[in-house]
Design a protein around this motif. Sequence first.
Motif, PDB file in Angstrom:
ATOM      1  N   GLN A 140       0.840  -1.198   0.000  1.00 18.41           N
ATOM      2  CA  GLN A 140       0.000   0.000   0.000  1.00 18.41           C
ATOM      3  C   GLN A 140       0.871   1.243   0.000  1.00 18.41           C
ATOM      4  O   GLN A 140       1.981   1.242   0.531  1.00 18.41           O
ATOM      5  CB  GLN A 140      -0.923  -0.014   1.210  1.00 18.41           C
ATOM      6  N   ALA A 141       0.361   2.319  -0.602  1.00 14.00           N
ATOM      7  CA  ALA A 141       1.113   3.574  -0.662  1.00 14.00           C
ATOM      8  C   ALA A 141       0.155   4.753  -0.687  1.00 14.00           C
ATOM      9  O   ALA A 141      -0.968   4.648  -1.206  1.00 14.00           O
ATOM     10  CB  ALA A 141       2.010   3.600  -1.896  1.00 14.00           C
ATOM     11  N   LEU A 142       0.586   5.867  -0.129  1.00 11.97           N
ATOM     12  CA  LEU A 142      -0.096   7.147  -0.265  1.00 11.97           C
ATOM     13  C   LEU A 142       0.716   7.968  -1.258  1.00 11.97           C
ATOM     14  O   LEU A 142       1.857   8.334  -0.972  1.00 11.97           O
ATOM     15  CB  LEU A 142      -0.197   7.857   1.080  1.00 11.97           C
ATOM     16  N   VAL A 143       0.142   8.246  -2.416  1.00 10.44           N
ATOM     17  CA  VAL A 143       0.875   8.856  -3.515  1.00 10.44           C
ATOM     18  C   VAL A 143       0.311  10.240  -3.817  1.00 10.44           C
ATOM     19  O   VAL A 143      -0.867  10.386  -4.166  1.00 10.44           O
ATOM     20  CB  VAL A 143       0.786   7.986  -4.790  1.00 10.44           C
ATOM     21  N   LYS A 144       1.151  11.260  -3.682  1.00 11.96           N
ATOM     22  CA  LYS A 144       0.730  12.625  -3.995  1.00 11.96           C
ATOM     23  C   LYS A 144       0.912  12.893  -5.498  1.00 11.96           C
ATOM     24  O   LYS A 144       1.849  12.405  -6.127  1.00 11.96           O
ATOM     25  CB  LYS A 144       1.519  13.634  -3.168  1.00 11.96           C
ATOM     26  N   SER A 145       0.000  13.707  -6.048  1.00  6.29           N
ATOM     27  CA  SER A 145       0.003  14.003  -7.479  1.00  6.29           C
ATOM     28  C   SER A 145      -0.741  15.308  -7.722  1.00  6.29           C
ATOM     29  O   SER A 145      -1.575  15.722  -6.905  1.00  6.29           O
ATOM     30  CB  SER A 145      -0.664  12.858  -8.245  1.00  6.29           C
ATOM     31  N   PHE A 146      -0.456  15.955  -8.865  1.00  4.47           N
ATOM     32  CA  PHE A 146      -1.235  17.130  -9.268  1.00  4.47           C
ATOM     33  C   PHE A 146      -2.606  16.715  -9.808  1.00  4.47           C
ATOM     34  O   PHE A 146      -3.452  17.574 -10.044  1.00  4.47           O
ATOM     35  CB  PHE A 146      -0.488  17.925 -10.340  1.00  4.47           C
ATOM     36  N   GLY A 147      -2.810  15.422 -10.024  1.00  5.71           N
ATOM     37  CA  GLY A 147      -4.064  14.939 -10.585  1.00  5.71           C
ATOM     38  C   GLY A 147      -3.921  14.637 -12.066  1.00  5.71           C
ATOM     39  O   GLY A 147      -2.813  14.447 -12.572  1.00  5.71           O
ATOM     40  N   VAL A 148      -5.046  14.583 -12.771  1.00  7.54           N
ATOM     41  CA  VAL A 148      -5.022  14.218 -14.188  1.00  7.54           C
ATOM     42  C   VAL A 148      -4.648  15.434 -15.035  1.00  7.54           C
ATOM     43  O   VAL A 148      -4.827  16.580 -14.617  1.00  7.54           O
ATOM     44  CB  VAL A 148      -6.387  13.661 -14.638  1.00  7.54           C
ATOM     45  N   PRO A 149      -4.144  15.230 -16.250  1.00  5.97           N
ATOM     46  CA  PRO A 149      -3.747  16.356 -17.109  1.00  5.97           C
ATOM     47  C   PRO A 149      -4.936  17.179 -17.605  1.00  5.97           C
ATOM     48  O   PRO A 149      -6.049  16.661 -17.756  1.00  5.97           O
ATOM     49  CB  PRO A 149      -3.041  15.659 -18.287  1.00  5.97           C
ATOM     50  N   ASP A 150      -4.658  18.456 -17.842  1.00  7.18           N
ATOM     51  CA  ASP A 150      -5.617  19.370 -18.478  1.00  7.18           C
ATOM     52  C   ASP A 150      -6.962  19.400 -17.748  1.00  7.18           C
ATOM     53  O   ASP A 150      -8.022  19.264 -18.352  1.00  7.18           O
ATOM     54  CB  ASP A 150      -5.819  18.980 -19.947  1.00  7.18           C
ATOM     55  N   TYR A 151      -6.911  19.612 -16.443  1.00  6.92           N
ATOM     56  CA  TYR A 151      -8.132  19.598 -15.641  1.00  6.92           C
ATOM     57  C   TYR A 151      -8.045  20.654 -14.537  1.00  6.92           C
ATOM     58  O   TYR A 151      -6.992  20.786 -13.910  1.00  6.92           O
ATOM     59  CB  TYR A 151      -8.305  18.220 -14.999  1.00  6.92           C
TER      60      TYR A 151
END
Length: 338
Positions: free
Chosen positions: A248-259
């Motif tokens: 299991q992991a908690l993964v940070k991201s900006f989210g999906v592209p162009d949104y």
Amino acid sequence: MRWLALISLVLLCGCRKELCYDHENHTERVEYLLSLSYDIEWEYNMESHIDWEQYWNEDFGVPYDSIRPKEPTGVRVHIYNEDDQSEIVRNIDEKGATIHFTDEGHYDVLFHNNDTEYIVYEGMNSFSSAYATTRGVSRATYLGSPYLGGKAETDESTVNPPDMLFGAYIDSIYVRKSTKPDTMSVHLHPLVFTYLVRYEIDKGAEYVALARGALAGMAKGVNLGNGRTSKEEATVLFDATVTDFGAQALVKSFGVPDYPNPNYSRNPQAYGLNLEVRLKDGSIQQFDFDVTDQIEKQPHGGVIVVRGIEIDPPTGGGGGFDVGVSDWGDAIDIPLPL
């Protein structure tokens, strides 16, 4: 008569001194008294029908509220003039401060927290081009995602998970001179979101010593002037924790592209999830999953689950080799051209 004249002079001087002390309170200045607050959310999906906060699964082993980010420890303010040029940059307390402007007129203002390690800023001299991304990183054992529409492995940009980033923007505000500063409340929203990634192993979980993964097809950054993510994609490389069910992991991201965009619609996009496990005999096994359906429903954080994973038994018999983090191989930072 001379005494009367002297007393009059002393009284006059005292009065002028009082006027001098009070002069500052009547001086016109161009300033705002800012009060800052924060939207402490780790997933935020207007398009999703999944109310994770209400229907949180205790089997995840992580309380919903424990994933919420903390408030930042400092904020940076960027003030741009009518010509879209940076005029003032200032670091302030996370609760707020008094901000002084150069003169009366129209300004654009950006806010973001300044307590980050992996966030990289580009184009900050202009309000329209202000952009945040994260640091590039490579992993020798990651060979690329097979789900990115035939994109060559050498074209797949791999990055560190970004730090938590809050932001807000004020598009064209007119400020005036006044003897008292105007007040303004600014609410900063998350620009980085978290995915809880669960790898459920049906067979062979007892062989796994270490685990890590990659989430492909995500946005490489975000425009600070409007909050929309970039069209450019990136693969987020991350470490995972070995659990009794798999990893299991908690993964940070900006989210999906162009949104988001004005129509809240996007071009068809594929998303891939990779799992790399190092077994107790030192051997490595890799798995790839198409998680497009899950990500499309959760463009800004959420829960990704892949099941039915089967680990082949170790070639060395499954024991006798104590695998440590040092045996895993380090990721290599990639300098970004600025």
